[in-house]
Write a protein that holds these residues in place. Structure first.
Motif, PDB file in Angstrom:
ATOM      1  N   GLN A  82      40.333  43.841  35.194  1.00 37.77           N
ATOM      2  CA  GLN A  82      40.125  42.609  34.466  1.00 37.77           C
ATOM      3  C   GLN A  82      39.216  41.652  34.853  1.00 37.77           C
ATOM      4  O   GLN A  82      38.905  41.316  36.097  1.00 37.77           O
ATOM      5  N   PHE A  83      38.819  41.023  33.770  1.00 37.53           N
ATOM      6  CA  PHE A  83      37.695  40.014  33.991  1.00 37.53           C
ATOM      7  C   PHE A  83      38.396  38.734  34.712  1.00 37.53           C
ATOM      8  O   PHE A  83      39.351  38.231  34.348  1.00 37.53           O
ATOM      9  N   VAL A  84      37.564  38.225  35.807  1.00 39.33           N
ATOM     10  CA  VAL A  84      37.763  36.957  36.427  1.00 39.33           C
ATOM     11  C   VAL A  84      37.055  35.790  36.032  1.00 39.33           C
ATOM     12  O   VAL A  84      37.473  34.583  35.783  1.00 39.33           O
ATOM     13  N   ALA A  85      35.778  35.995  36.362  1.00 38.24           N
ATOM     14  CA  ALA A  85      34.799  34.909  36.231  1.00 38.24           C
ATOM     15  C   ALA A  85      33.420  35.663  36.126  1.00 38.24           C
ATOM     16  O   ALA A  85      33.047  36.594  36.537  1.00 38.24           O
ATOM     17  N   GLY A  86      32.394  34.803  35.463  1.00 41.91           N
ATOM     18  CA  GLY A  86      31.189  35.282  35.086  1.00 41.91           C
ATOM     19  C   GLY A  86      30.112  34.251  35.238  1.00 41.91           C
ATOM     20  O   GLY A  86      30.686  33.074  35.112  1.00 41.91           O
TER      21      GLY A  86
END
Length: 124
Positions: free
Chosen positions: A46-50
């Motif tokens: 799952q994406f959290v931050a970029g």
């Protein structure tokens, strides 16, 4: 070859804070987009931050202003400061890097390099 190593995870209390680091080696990543993802057993990553090479940040909705991602290009290091931790934040956290900006920053398959992950466990 790029090598990413995460550090800073551990066992934490709900409401607490932790800071994760991702140290890169093998290549300077200042022109790369970098991101944090997380995964729990049985679920998709799952994406959290970029954060882009220019420093623009994107966060998952569930972050709700609790996490801050930053990078230090001089140190070739990515950071994730996490506060107001919730039990639901328990996961293995991975950092990732990619050269192309063609895909959405949250697209898991778009990343070329991954770290081995660091466990964050939040207890109530």
């Amino acid at each position: 070859q790029v090598h990413l190593v995460e550090s800073g995870g551990g066992l934490l209390q709900a409401g607490g804070s932790v800071s994760l680091s991702c140290a890169a080696s093998g290549r300077t990543l200042s022109s790369y987009t970098m991101a944090w993802f997380r995964q729990v057993p049985g679920k998709q990553r799952q994406f959290v931050a970029g954060i882009t090479a220019m420093g623009a940040t994107t966060y998952a909705d569930f972050v709700k202003g609790r996490f801050t991602s930053s990078r230090d290009n001089a140190k070739n290091t990515l950071y994730l400061q996490m506060k107001s931790l919730e039990v639901e934040d328990t996961a293995v956290y991975y950092c990732a890097a990619r050269q192309s900006n063609y895909y959405n920053i949250a697209t898991v398959s778009a990343y070329d390099y991954w770290g081995q992950g660091t466990q964050v466990t939040v207890s109530s």
